[in-house]
Scaffold this active site. Structure first.
Site, PDB file in Angstrom:
ATOM      1  N   ASP A 207       0.863  -1.186   0.000  1.00 32.40           N
ATOM      2  CA  ASP A 207       0.000   0.000   0.000  1.00 32.40           C
ATOM      3  C   ASP A 207       0.897   1.232   0.000  1.00 32.40           C
ATOM      4  OD1 ASP A 207      -1.885   1.986   0.400  1.00 32.40           O
ATOM      5  OD2 ASP A 207      -3.006   0.857   1.907  1.00 32.40           O
ATOM      6  N   ARG A 209      -0.162   4.480  -0.614  1.00 31.41           N
ATOM      7  CA  ARG A 209      -0.958   5.712  -0.623  1.00 31.41           C
ATOM      8  C   ARG A 209      -0.417   6.753   0.354  1.00 31.41           C
ATOM      9  NH1 ARG A 209      -6.803   2.942  -0.173  1.00 31.41           N
ATOM     10  NH2 ARG A 209      -5.523   1.370   0.872  1.00 31.41           N
TER      11      ARG A 209
HETATM   12  N1  LIG Z   1      -2.569  -2.766  -6.288  1.00 30.68           N
HETATM   13  C1  LIG Z   1      -3.854  -3.100  -6.272  1.00 30.68           C
HETATM   14  N2  LIG Z   1      -4.759  -2.159  -6.000  1.00 30.68           N
HETATM   15  C2  LIG Z   1      -6.050  -2.529  -5.962  1.00 30.68           C
HETATM   16  C3  LIG Z   1      -6.479  -3.829  -6.226  1.00 30.68           C
HETATM   17  N3  LIG Z   1      -7.825  -3.851  -6.126  1.00 30.68           N
HETATM   18  C4  LIG Z   1      -8.202  -2.587  -5.819  1.00 30.68           C
HETATM   19  N4  LIG Z   1      -7.139  -1.793  -5.720  1.00 30.68           N
HETATM   20  C5  LIG Z   1      -7.049  -0.388  -5.338  1.00 30.68           C
HETATM   21  O1  LIG Z   1      -7.290  -0.331  -3.955  1.00 30.68           O
HETATM   22  C6  LIG Z   1      -7.721   0.970  -3.600  1.00 30.68           C
HETATM   23  C7  LIG Z   1      -8.863   0.827  -2.627  1.00 30.68           C
HETATM   24  O2  LIG Z   1      -8.367   0.165  -1.513  1.00 30.68           O
HETATM   25  P1  LIG Z   1      -9.197  -0.917  -0.740  1.00 30.68           P
HETATM   26  O3  LIG Z   1      -8.223  -1.877  -0.135  1.00 30.68           O
HETATM   27  O4  LIG Z   1     -10.287  -1.463  -1.620  1.00 30.68           O
HETATM   28  O5  LIG Z   1      -9.952  -0.162   0.375  1.00 30.68           O
HETATM   29  P2  LIG Z   1      -9.412   0.986   1.304  1.00 30.68           P
HETATM   30  O6  LIG Z   1      -9.557   2.253   0.523  1.00 30.68           O
HETATM   31  O7  LIG Z   1      -8.071   0.681   1.844  1.00 30.68           O
HETATM   32  O8  LIG Z   1     -10.436   0.888   2.513  1.00 30.68           O
HETATM   33  P3  LIG Z   1     -11.959   1.281   2.537  1.00 30.68           P
HETATM   34  O9  LIG Z   1     -11.997   2.694   3.028  1.00 30.68           O
HETATM   35  O10 LIG Z   1     -12.597   0.337   3.459  1.00 30.68           O
HETATM   36  O11 LIG Z   1     -12.480   1.192   1.134  1.00 30.68           O
HETATM   37  C8  LIG Z   1      -8.092   1.644  -4.902  1.00 30.68           C
HETATM   38  O12 LIG Z   1      -7.075   2.601  -5.191  1.00 30.68           O
HETATM   39  C9  LIG Z   1      -8.056   0.529  -5.940  1.00 30.68           C
HETATM   40  O13 LIG Z   1      -7.623   0.989  -7.200  1.00 30.68           O
HETATM   41  C10 LIG Z   1      -5.492  -4.812  -6.500  1.00 30.68           C
HETATM   42  O14 LIG Z   1      -5.758  -5.985  -6.687  1.00 30.68           O
HETATM   43  N5  LIG Z   1      -4.200  -4.397  -6.517  1.00 30.68           N
END
Ligand SMILES: Nc1nc2c(ncn2[C@@H]2O[C@H](COP(=O)(O)OP(=O)(O)OP(=O)(O)O)[C@@H](O)[C@H]2O)c(=O)[nH]1
Ligand SMILES: [Zn+2]
Length: 278
Positions: A207, A209
């Site tokens: 992650d 971000r």
């Molecule tokens: N690298 C990667 N990113 C993903 C994948 N599936 C979704 N994403 C990204 O994950 C991000 C969203 O994260 P999530 O883990 O779904 O949720 P979160 O934002 O951490 O938590 P919530 O607030 O509960 O939604 C978005 O930027 C998506 O583009 C994947 O398989 N691989």
């Protein structure tokens, strides 16, 4: 025409400057050089103690703000727009666009009543906020590989009821690795890796971000205290480390479906997401 400055020393000046001091120090009864140094040192110590006291007084009244915590000064806010009302299937939202020095552009969406006034915070508490990370495949195409699309809709509905903002963070795609890497990660998942290992296999973190721009937007909107709409405790930790106060977590859970069951299970088991149905 400019005059050429006279750079030549006036004859006799150096002697005039040095003589009186030298004579004074040499006279009997006046303080020695050592005594003078000691007295100057004592004064400097007194001054440092005083500046330390003033500095600690200032620090006591100083509240850490997201702006102060921004680790890298380059993604600073460049401009933002006025709020414009946009009707959506989830209700009326006041949208503003925000542009940062690194080129990133994000959206804030404030819940509005039908007459265009902001929905007040439920129970007089803090406003609800969802920081939604961009997911082009889920949010635009409605991909079933993840839960992002329905989470966005559900998040907007929650905020429409509770009052507050959804911040749509457009450089969070793929948990911060970008769209190209995310699709490469999908290919690796099709070959058997889970969502976390696929990132790691690409030489990236699970992650990546950064929440500093989202925190800056919230600060500009006057939101320092919030109810965070998320299943991910790492988001709460990130916002709190940037000086925001999270008073409550509001879940944004979407029931798993066959296409994303393994993905959600990995998020629960390996990425600390609070998910009941995964
Ligand atoms: N690298 C990667 N990113 C993903 C994948 N599936 C979704 N994403 C990204 O994950 C991000 C969203 O994260 P999530 O883990 O779904 O949720 P979160 O934002 O951490 O938590 P919530 O607030 O509960 O939604 C978005 O930027 C998506 O583009 C994947 O398989 N691989
Ligand atoms: Zn997604």
């Amino acid at each position: 025409m400019s005059e050429t400055p006279n750079t030549q020393a006036t004859p006799g000046t150096p002697a005039e400057l040095s003589t009186p001091a030298a004579v004074t120090l040499a006279e009997p009864g006046t303080p020695s050089a050592d005594t003078l140094v000691e007295s100057v040192e004592a004064q400097v110590e007194e001054l440092s103690a005083e500046s330390l006291r003033i500095a600690s007084q200032l620090a006591e009244g100083y509240r850490v703000s997201p702006l102060d915590m921004v680790p890298n000064p380059s993604p600073l806010l460049v401009e933002s727009t006025e709020e414009v009302a946009v009707p959506t299937p989830q209700g009326l939202f006041g949208l503003r666009a925000w542009r940062f020095a690194d080129g990133a552009e994000h959206i804030s969406a404030r819940a509005l009543d039908r007459d265009g006034t902001p929905v007040p915070a439920e129970d007089g508490g803090a406003l609800a906020v969802r920081i939604h990370s961009e997911c082009a495949t889920g949010d635009i195409f409605g991909s079933f590989r993840c839960d992002c699309g329905p989470q966005l809709e559900n998040g907007l509905r929650i905020i429409g009821r509770t009052g507050g903002y959804l911040i749509y963070v457009r450089n969070h795609e793929g948990r911060g690795i970008g769209l190209v890497n995310k699709l490469r990660a999908y290919a690796l998942q099709d070959a058997g890796l889970d969502t976390l290992d696929a990132n790691l296999a690409l030489g990236l973190d699970g992650d990546m971000r950064d929440y500093s721009q989202a925190a800056l937007i919230l600060q500009e909107l006057g939101v320092n205290e919030l109810r965070l709409v998320t299943n991910n405790p790492a988001k709460q930790e990130a916002l709190e480390s940037l000086g925001l106060q999270v008073t409550e977590l509001i879940p944004d859970e979407i029931p798993a479906r066959v296409e994303n069951a393994h993905y959600l299970q990995t998020k629960r088991e390996r990425m600390r997401h609070v998910l009941k149905s995964a």
